[in-house]
Write an enzyme that holds these catalytic residues in place. Structure first.
Site, PDB file in Angstrom:
ATOM      1  N   ASN A  37      57.895  38.000  36.659  1.00 60.05           N
ATOM      2  CA  ASN A  37      57.958  36.490  36.508  1.00 60.05           C
ATOM      3  C   ASN A  37      56.336  36.455  35.808  1.00 60.05           C
ATOM      4  OD1 ASN A  37      57.847  33.962  36.639  1.00 60.05           O
ATOM      5  ND2 ASN A  37      58.300  33.535  38.565  1.00 60.05           N
ATOM      6  N   TRP A  38      56.370  36.068  34.799  1.00 63.90           N
ATOM      7  CA  TRP A  38      55.095  35.753  34.066  1.00 63.90           C
ATOM      8  C   TRP A  38      54.337  34.306  34.419  1.00 63.90           C
ATOM      9  CZ3 TRP A  38      54.915  37.711  28.172  1.00 63.90           C
ATOM     10  CH2 TRP A  38      54.914  39.139  28.316  1.00 63.90           C
ATOM     11  N   LYS A  39      55.197  33.690  35.113  1.00 62.65           N
ATOM     12  CA  LYS A  39      54.774  32.167  35.223  1.00 62.65           C
ATOM     13  C   LYS A  39      54.205  31.560  34.262  1.00 62.65           C
ATOM     14  CE  LYS A  39      54.912  33.549  40.173  1.00 62.65           C
ATOM     15  NZ  LYS A  39      54.313  33.315  41.458  1.00 62.65           N
ATOM     16  N   HIS A  93      62.842  28.901  42.191  1.00 62.68           N
ATOM     17  CA  HIS A  93      61.686  29.600  42.370  1.00 62.68           C
ATOM     18  C   HIS A  93      60.730  28.500  43.567  1.00 62.68           C
ATOM     19  CE1 HIS A  93      57.585  31.346  42.771  1.00 62.68           C
ATOM     20  NE2 HIS A  93      58.169  32.389  42.101  1.00 62.68           N
ATOM     21  N   GLU A 125      57.972  27.796  43.596  1.00 60.06           N
ATOM     22  CA  GLU A 125      56.925  26.823  42.955  1.00 60.06           C
ATOM     23  C   GLU A 125      57.665  25.529  42.100  1.00 60.06           C
ATOM     24  OE1 GLU A 125      55.061  29.955  40.449  1.00 60.06           O
ATOM     25  OE2 GLU A 125      54.180  30.754  42.483  1.00 60.06           O
ATOM     26  N   GLU A 158      61.839  35.920  48.560  1.00 60.00           N
ATOM     27  CA  GLU A 158      60.345  35.724  48.480  1.00 60.00           C
ATOM     28  C   GLU A 158      59.996  34.607  49.374  1.00 60.00           C
ATOM     29  OE1 GLU A 158      59.369  36.451  43.957  1.00 60.00           O
ATOM     30  OE2 GLU A 158      59.618  34.138  44.098  1.00 60.00           O
ATOM     31  N   GLY A 163      51.477  35.495  45.676  1.00 59.87           N
ATOM     32  CA  GLY A 163      49.930  35.211  45.106  1.00 59.87           C
ATOM     33  C   GLY A 163      48.899  35.197  46.167  1.00 59.87           C
ATOM     34  N   SER A 183      53.766  39.335  46.161  1.00 55.01           N
ATOM     35  CA  SER A 183      52.594  40.331  46.147  1.00 55.01           C
ATOM     36  C   SER A 183      52.929  41.733  46.010  1.00 55.01           C
ATOM     37  CB  SER A 183      51.430  39.900  47.364  1.00 55.01           C
ATOM     38  OG  SER A 183      50.918  38.801  47.380  1.00 55.01           O
ATOM     39  N   GLY A 195      55.313  38.808  40.369  1.00 55.34           N
ATOM     40  CA  GLY A 195      54.334  37.748  39.750  1.00 55.34           C
ATOM     41  C   GLY A 195      53.378  38.560  39.060  1.00 55.34           C
ATOM     42  N   GLY A 196      51.942  38.290  39.656  1.00 56.26           N
ATOM     43  CA  GLY A 196      50.713  38.940  39.178  1.00 56.26           C
ATOM     44  C   GLY A 196      50.784  40.053  38.572  1.00 56.26           C
TER      45      GLY A 196
HETATM   46  P1  13P Z   1      53.288  37.487  43.096  1.00 52.42           P
HETATM   47  O1  13P Z   1      53.833  38.778  42.877  1.00 52.42           O
HETATM   48  O2  13P Z   1      52.084  37.236  42.204  1.00 52.42           O
HETATM   49  O3  13P Z   1      52.955  37.372  44.602  1.00 52.42           O
HETATM   50  O4  13P Z   1      54.442  36.504  42.802  1.00 52.42           O
HETATM   51  C1  13P Z   1      55.509  36.394  43.188  1.00 52.42           C
HETATM   52  C2  13P Z   1      56.461  35.551  42.431  1.00 52.42           C
HETATM   53  O5  13P Z   1      56.382  34.521  42.972  1.00 52.42           O
HETATM   54  C3  13P Z   1      57.590  36.030  41.604  1.00 52.42           C
HETATM   55  O6  13P Z   1      58.518  35.124  41.237  1.00 52.42           O
END
Ligand code: 13P
Length: 268
Positions: free
Chosen positions: A13-15, A99, A101, A171, A177, A217, A238-239
């Protein structure tokens, strides 16, 4: 009981990261390094504007392109929104739904998440449904109750035969993050709970085949332990999905871990 396996799935997930030009360069590298990879599905959920570059560039067999959100209506006066039909027309197969967020920053309720999930299924896409508790909810001991409620609401009106096409990502909000990964035991426990909940509502066959991911993470170092758990069928990253080295290492760990037999899910 057959010996069918649930294939591992690693989704990035590149956000809100990477431009279309950066996408092209990144996916070219994935193509080169993932060409021979079998035994793990890989999805990159990129920003809307990066979708054409990602779809055009993705050549390695295991790479599929996903979106991070969509609107539940097929078309209409919804300024700034994107429908499943538009995504499908571009070659998008997966879409992240609910998600944390989006729930937190854009007011997405369980009712909206349910509408999006059903629209994705209706549009022949694979929804990646995100569920997870906040740190306060975990400390209050309501994690189980909350996750079951999120699943129940999100999957309301969905038929058992459709559930096998859904991916669920656990999640925990406090792990996103933050660099604070859930312990393998905590992640396994909640993923097993999700599978048990699917069994209760949709039956054994649906529970055996639904893929459940862990997200929060996850990185090249901790992926191995998480992916070895029988109820964890992959990761939503994510990251660490923004770095080709990290992302590819996680995919390699998933290949090593292999799929899990669709074993019967214990009744509680
Ligand atoms: P991180 O891997 O950066 O913690 O993010 C997880 C995420 O929200 C994937 O959707």
């Amino acid at each position: 009981m057959g010996t069918k396996k649930r294939r591992k799935l690693i989704a990035g997930n590149w956000k809100m990261n990477k431009t279309p030009s950066q996408t092209k360069v990144f996916v070219e590298e994935l193509n080169r390094r993932l060409e021979g990879v079998r035994g793990c599905d890989t999805v990159i959920c990129v920003p809307f504007v990066d979708i054409p570059a990602a779809v055009r560039t993705a050549k390695a067999r295991c790479i599929t392109v996903g979106a991070q959100n969509m609107h539940h209506e097929p078309s209409g006066a919804y300024t700034g929104e994107i429908s499943s039909q538009m995504l499908q027309d571009l070659g998008v197969k997966y879409v992240i739904v609910g998600h944390s967020e989006r729930r937190r920053d854009f007011g997405e309720t369980d009712v909206i998440v349910n509408k999006k999930l059903r629209a994705a299924l209706g549009g022949n896409m694979i929804p990646i449904l995100c569920v997870g508790e906040s740190i306060e909810q975990r400390e209050r001991g309501v994690t189980e109750e909350l996750i079951c409620l999120q699943i129940k609401e999100a999957l309301s009106g969905v038929e058992a035969r459709q559930v096998r096409r859904i991916v669920i990502a656990y999640e925990p909000i406090w792990a996103i993050g933050t660099g604070m990964t859930a312990t393998v035991e905590d992640a396994r426990e909640v993923c097993a709970l999700i599978r048990a909940q699917i069994r209760r509502v949709f039956g054994a066959a649906a529970a055996r085949s639904v893929r459940i991911l862990y997200g929060g993470s996850m990185n090249a170092k901790n992926a191995k332990g998480l992916l070895a758990c029988p109820d964890i069928d992959g990761g939503l990253i994510g990251g660490a999905s923004l770095s080709a080295d990290e992302f590819i290492t996680i995919i390699e760990e998933a290949v090593q871990a292999g799929g899990d037999d669709e074993k019967p899910v214990p009744v509680e």
